[in-house]
Motif scaffolding. Structure first.
Motif, PDB file in Angstrom:
ATOM      1  N   GLU A 521       0.819  -1.213   0.000  1.00 51.65           N
ATOM      2  CA  GLU A 521       0.000   0.000   0.000  1.00 51.65           C
ATOM      3  C   GLU A 521       0.852   1.263   0.000  1.00 51.65           C
ATOM      4  N   ASP A 522       2.137   1.135   0.342  1.00 53.94           N
ATOM      5  CA  ASP A 522       3.027   2.302   0.379  1.00 53.94           C
ATOM      6  C   ASP A 522       3.822   2.489  -0.909  1.00 53.94           C
ATOM      7  N   ILE A 523       3.672   1.582  -1.889  1.00 59.21           N
ATOM      8  CA  ILE A 523       4.472   1.682  -3.114  1.00 59.21           C
ATOM      9  C   ILE A 523       4.140   2.969  -3.853  1.00 59.21           C
ATOM     10  N   PHE A 524       5.169   3.693  -4.228  1.00 54.27           N
ATOM     11  CA  PHE A 524       4.999   4.997  -4.865  1.00 54.27           C
ATOM     12  C   PHE A 524       4.986   4.848  -6.389  1.00 54.27           C
ATOM     13  N   GLU A 525       3.837   5.131  -6.981  1.00 52.14           N
ATOM     14  CA  GLU A 525       3.682   5.205  -8.438  1.00 52.14           C
ATOM     15  C   GLU A 525       4.315   4.020  -9.173  1.00 52.14           C
ATOM     16  N   ASN A 526       4.029   2.807  -8.695  1.00 50.65           N
ATOM     17  CA  ASN A 526       4.520   1.576  -9.353  1.00 50.65           C
ATOM     18  C   ASN A 526       6.039   1.548  -9.516  1.00 50.65           C
ATOM     19  N   TRP A 529      10.850  -3.130  -8.887  1.00 46.26           N
ATOM     20  CA  TRP A 529      11.353  -4.219  -9.721  1.00 46.26           C
ATOM     21  C   TRP A 529      11.748  -5.327  -8.759  1.00 46.26           C
ATOM     22  N   ARG A 530      12.289  -6.429  -9.245  1.00 43.82           N
ATOM     23  CA  ARG A 530      12.491  -7.569  -8.353  1.00 43.82           C
ATOM     24  C   ARG A 530      13.452  -7.259  -7.214  1.00 43.82           C
ATOM     25  N   TYR A 531      14.377  -6.343  -7.427  1.00 44.39           N
ATOM     26  CA  TYR A 531      15.393  -6.072  -6.412  1.00 44.39           C
ATOM     27  C   TYR A 531      15.329  -4.656  -5.854  1.00 44.39           C
ATOM     28  N   GLY A 532      14.186  -3.991  -5.990  1.00 41.26           N
ATOM     29  CA  GLY A 532      14.089  -2.646  -5.442  1.00 41.26           C
ATOM     30  C   GLY A 532      12.668  -2.136  -5.408  1.00 41.26           C
ATOM     31  N   VAL A 533      12.409  -1.171  -4.506  1.00 39.91           N
ATOM     32  CA  VAL A 533      11.086  -0.563  -4.402  1.00 39.91           C
ATOM     33  C   VAL A 533      11.214   0.830  -3.792  1.00 39.91           C
ATOM     34  N   LYS A 534      10.381   1.747  -4.295  1.00 41.53           N
ATOM     35  CA  LYS A 534      10.300   3.095  -3.719  1.00 41.53           C
ATOM     36  C   LYS A 534       8.966   3.207  -3.000  1.00 41.53           C
ATOM     37  N   LEU A 535       9.032   3.608  -1.743  1.00 38.23           N
ATOM     38  CA  LEU A 535       7.850   3.666  -0.890  1.00 38.23           C
ATOM     39  C   LEU A 535       7.568   5.090  -0.449  1.00 38.23           C
ATOM     40  N   ASN A 539       4.311  11.545   3.635  1.00 34.92           N
ATOM     41  CA  ASN A 539       5.307  12.502   3.110  1.00 34.92           C
ATOM     42  C   ASN A 539       6.743  12.116   3.461  1.00 34.92           C
ATOM     43  N   THR A 540       6.962  10.839   3.619  1.00 33.09           N
ATOM     44  CA  THR A 540       8.313  10.302   3.817  1.00 33.09           C
ATOM     45  C   THR A 540       8.549   9.225   2.762  1.00 33.09           C
ATOM     46  N   PHE A 541       9.672   9.333   2.057  1.00 33.46           N
ATOM     47  CA  PHE A 541       9.991   8.392   0.990  1.00 33.46           C
ATOM     48  C   PHE A 541      11.133   7.478   1.435  1.00 33.46           C
ATOM     49  N   ALA A 542      11.043   6.223   0.991  1.00 32.24           N
ATOM     50  CA  ALA A 542      12.104   5.250   1.283  1.00 32.24           C
ATOM     51  C   ALA A 542      12.438   4.491   0.003  1.00 32.24           C
ATOM     52  N   LEU A 543      13.712   4.334  -0.250  1.00 31.78           N
ATOM     53  CA  LEU A 543      14.196   3.516  -1.358  1.00 31.78           C
ATOM     54  C   LEU A 543      14.867   2.292  -0.744  1.00 31.78           C
ATOM     55  N   VAL A 544      14.291   1.118  -1.002  1.00 28.76           N
ATOM     56  CA  VAL A 544      14.816  -0.127  -0.430  1.00 28.76           C
ATOM     57  C   VAL A 544      15.325  -0.988  -1.582  1.00 28.76           C
ATOM     58  N   ARG A 545      16.583  -1.419  -1.486  1.00 30.72           N
ATOM     59  CA  ARG A 545      17.190  -2.198  -2.562  1.00 30.72           C
ATOM     60  C   ARG A 545      17.871  -3.446  -2.004  1.00 30.72           C
ATOM     61  N   GLU A 546      17.769  -4.521  -2.768  1.00 33.99           N
ATOM     62  CA  GLU A 546      18.431  -5.771  -2.414  1.00 33.99           C
ATOM     63  C   GLU A 546      19.603  -5.999  -3.367  1.00 33.99           C
TER      64      GLU A 546
END
Length: 846
Positions: A521-526, A529-535, A539-546
């Protein structure tokens, strides 16, 4: 040993009468004898934090007889110690409500301790019990009590789970069939999709050769796991403890070290100490050499290495027979073989197996409860058995899922094949993991899975699997089928305000894709990808990468609530980590020195190391890059300092004893001499909660004080005794001869006799309240102060009672009932009143 902390706690106990004492991470080996001199101690904490330096680890190995002298003890924590013996005197503590003995060395648990009536919480998982199954030990006190009750009539279940794992096309299915059938002829097998489960019945006369204690045939359930990577999504939930593993490769296959280390690590984390037999299949062909010694040096659960072939010719035929005998020998001597179980559980287990044999893939929960009722098990006892069978792998029952709780999946093989019909579908794969309701209808159109479409999709979405999530009214996404290449996304590195990293010794596959499902529900504008997501969250953004080949997950954050959102991320990742046993990882926080703040590659400190500095009282740590001193407290506060498992609540002296007796699991009430000191503690430390009597403070003043000091709580009545002697609290005791209206009349009479004395000291008393003195008009509502006396003069109970000092109540009417503080504080009304007050006013999680 942390001598200073030990001395401080003993001093607080001796000189100030503290009843809540913290000896956590002190490096002590026994419970200090001084503590047995005070029966009024309420809470003792001797636990250890995981990963704490060995010199600070408590190593208490016994709860001695003297524990029975601390009569008012309500909470005792000894988690992560070395306790091997519990005195029966512990069971005499009739106020003990919380007992934590997780991760000790207990082999026996006194049944009388488990059955202590007032005990609400009993944590005992992680102990090597001889009889108590670990699945039961982890389920909580009600399940433990139920097990002891059912065990009065024991039986024995001679059953083993044999898990055959390895990469695809190495002969796992053929080997499984050859173990079951001595006359098996090698044939071309189709690749396993998901899981195949087969039964291997070893006659009692064969099994007894290896274990003379076996009294009937041994059933070996062979779980043959598909080797393709996508199948790992569900394998991890079926690889269990107390099993035997075969790790299979073949002589021709050029497996890399990574493949073997992947499976050995997965077995270690999910199978715990389960033994592993490594098998080199097809040894009739050119054989490659494997560094077995290297594997055994790293994984001590590898019991042997064998080379076999299924061609049916000598000497391979003899080698296969010897290997088959070795499997039986290992299976018959697993630690749980021969342990007693309640006979009724064994009987019900056999009936469930018969249902499976008759082709039943699932049953309604009501049918299971009916089956249990035939063995005189109530619905509650059937519920405990359901938990045990689910944890043991007998069936799948997700009772906390609104959709799934009404169905029990008997056949794991049926479930996984249904799931993989979707995951293996070419159209779903081509659509990069997107599937629709129409796809589901198409895929399961002529399938036996169609009647349970809703439940199977719910299972895929369940937090235990985290396979997919809904992305529209009729669409779903499987993150593990997303493209592997990074997509284009916007991220301002210069604006990043916080970074955090997880670095793994071995990183299981799929942690990030499960996180994507959990936080979909926190995913920002789709942006995923398999190894990363922007949330995006508030008004707080997080970039999580594997970074799988680097064994790490990185988190970068920007926004208004960085610390709060980082906590949410860590909490969700921690929930994924819980599915693995002894997962080794380091949490890393970046340095904040002048050099690292400007650097694109700052130095990172290990979070655990920073915690050691904190425990040791060292305020600075040196950056390896700049050699500058860095403030440890600043690093911990800015980058996700762990929330304490317990909150410290300071209160006026006599209230602490009463409040600690309630047994709130994460609240420790510590006494201060007066409200002045309580408020001072609150002002100096925002992490401490303060609670004080209302006295003659107006509701308007109470609201103003609490709104500016969110960690401060003022009672709704004059003092704690107003709660203890409240007519509703007395009524709950159901005292014979008690009349509520007569009691209220007696309180009213007492109030009218005291009204002149109260009026004379009212103004003087209000002038002493520290909160009103130091902030003057900011809090003080002097123009309405006359309302206090007006309310006290009223004979309406609800008007006068909040300002009436019940400490001095003569208790004429109640005298005949011989009530004491313990009795008055034991009610649900009293506990709920305090709990609701804290939740509402201080917003703590009790």
């Amino acid at each position: 040993m942390n001598i200073e902390k030990v001395k401080k706690q003993i001093n607080n106990f001796r000189e100030h009468g503290w009843t809540s004492l913290d000896f956590r991470n002190c490096g002590i080996t026994h419970i200090p004898a001084e503590l047995f001199e005070n029966p009024n101690i309420v809470f003792l904490d001797f636990g250890n934090d995981l990963g704490i330096d060995i010199k600070y680890q408590n190593k208490i190995n016994e709860i001695p007889n003297e524990i029975g002298q601390i009569k008012r003890l309500a909470k005792l924590n000894l988690e992560n110690n070395e306790v091997i013996k519990i005195s029966d005197e512990l069971a005499t503590l009739n106020r003990l409500k919380y007992l934590n003995l997780k991760n000790n060395k207990l082999k026996q648990l006194p049944e009388k301790v488990a059955n202590m009536e007032q005990l609400d919480v009993l944590e005992i998982s992680g102990n090597p019990f001889d009889i108590l199954p670990p699945e039961i030990a982890s389920q909580g006190i009600d399940s433990i009590r139920n097990f002891f009750r059912e065990l009065k009539d024991p039986d024995y279940l001679y059953e083993v789970k044999l898990l055959v794992v390895g990469e695809g096309r190495v002969g796992k299915t053929s080997l499984s069939k050859a173990l079951i059938d001595e006359n098996y002829s090698l044939e071309d097998e189709t690749s396993t999709e998901g899981i195949n489960i087969a039964k291997w019945n070893v006659p009692q006369e064969v099994a007894v050769k290896y274990n003379p204690e076996i009294k009937r045939d041994l059933l070996i359930n062979i779980w043959d796991f598909g080797g393709q990577e996508i199948y790992h999504s569900t394998h991890q939930f079926f690889l269990t403890k107390r099993s035997l593993y075969l790790l299979v490769t073949e002589s021709r296959k050029e497996d890399s070290h990574d493949d073997f280390f992947y499976w050995l690590n997965i077995i270690k984390m999910l199978g715990d100490k389960s033994p592993v037999l490594m098998v080199l299949n097809k040894c009739d062909q050119p054989v490659k050499e494997l560094p077995i010694k290297e594997y055994q040096n790293n994984f001590d659960n590898i019991k042997d290495f064998d080379k076999i072939s299924l061609v049916g010719l000598e000497p391979h035929k003899s080698n296969l027979k010897a290997f088959r005998d070795k499997v039986i020998q290992k299976a018959t001597n697993l630690p749980h073989i021969g342990n007693p179980l309640p006979k009724v559980w064994v009987d019900i287990r056999r009936e469930i197996e018969e249902l499976k044999s008759n082709g039943k893939n699932f049953i309604p929960l009501a049918d299971f409860e009916l089956l249990c009722s035939r063995y005189y098990l109530s619905e509650e006892r059937a519920d405990f058995l359901s938990d045990f069978f689910h944890d043991l792998g007998v069936f799948l029952h997700f009772k906390n899922d609104l959709i799934l709780k009404q169905v029990i999946f008997l056949n794991h093989e049926w479930v996984t094949k249904g799931v993989y019909k979707i995951l293996d579908d070419p159209i779903v794969i081509e659509n990069r993991g997107i599937f629709t309701d129409k796809d589901i209808e198409r895929i399961w159109k002529d399938s036996e899975h169609k009647p349970k479409t809703v439940e199977l999709i719910a299972l895929m979405k369940n937090t235990k699997f985290d396979l997919c999530f809904k992305v529209g009214s009729n669409k779903y996404l499987v993150p593990r089928l997303l493209p592997v290449d990074q997509i284009d996304y916007l991220w301002d590195k210069d604006q990043t305000t916080a970074k955090f990293e997880y670095r793994y010794k071995f990183m299981p596959k799929g942690i990030l894709t499960r996180l994507i499902v959990k936080l979909n529900e926190d995913i920002f504008e789709n942006n995923y990808w398999r190894y990363g997501v922007k949330l995006n969250h508030e008004n707080t953004f997080a970039l999580v990468r594997e970074y799988y080949f680097e064994n790490k997950i990185t988190i970068s954050l920007i926004g208004d609530s960085v610390k709060e959102y980082l906590y949410i991320l860590r909490k969700n990742i921690a929930s994924i980590h819980k599915d693995y046993n002894e997962l080794e990882f380091k949490e890393m926080v970046p340095c904040s020195c002048s050099y690292c703040e400007k650097s694109k590659k700052p130095h990172f400190f290990e979070f655990k190391v920073l915690k050691k500095y904190e425990v040791s009282g060292k305020s600075n740590i040196v950056c390896d890059e700049s050699v500058e001193d860095v403030d440890v407290n600043l690093l911990l506060s800015n980058y996700g300092k762990e929330l304490s498992k317990r909150k410290l609540v300071v209160c006026e002296n006599l209230n602490a004893e009463i409040l600690n007796s309630l047994g709130f699991l994460n609240l420790d009430f510590l006494p201060e001499k007066d409200s002045f000191t309580v408020f001072g503690r609150v002002l100096s430390d925002s992490q401490i909660i303060g609670i004080r009597d209302k006295d003659f403070i107006l509701d308007s003043e109470k609201k103003a004080i609490e709104s500016e000091n969110p960690n401060y709580c003022i009672l709704n009545y004059y003092c704690i005794e107003n709660y203890l002697y409240h007519p509703d609290n007395i009524e709950e005791l159901q005292l014979q001869g008690f009349d509520k209206e007569s009691y209220i009349e007696d309180i009213k009479k007492y109030k009218n006799e005291k009204i002149l004395v109260i009026a004379q000291k009212l103004d003087k008393a209000r002038s002493t309240f520290y909160e009103l003195k130091i902030h003057g008009e900011k809090y003080r509502d002097e123009k309405n102060s006359t309302k206090i006396l007006e309310k006290l003069r009223s004979d309406n109970f609800f008007d006068f009672y909040e300002f009436l000092n019940m400490k001095d109540y003569r208790k004429n009417y109640l005298g005949k009932f011989n009530l004491n503080q313990d009795c008055l504080s034991s009610t649900k009304w009293f506990k709920d009143s305090i709990e609701n007050l804290l939740i509402r006013k201080v917003k703590v999680n009790i």
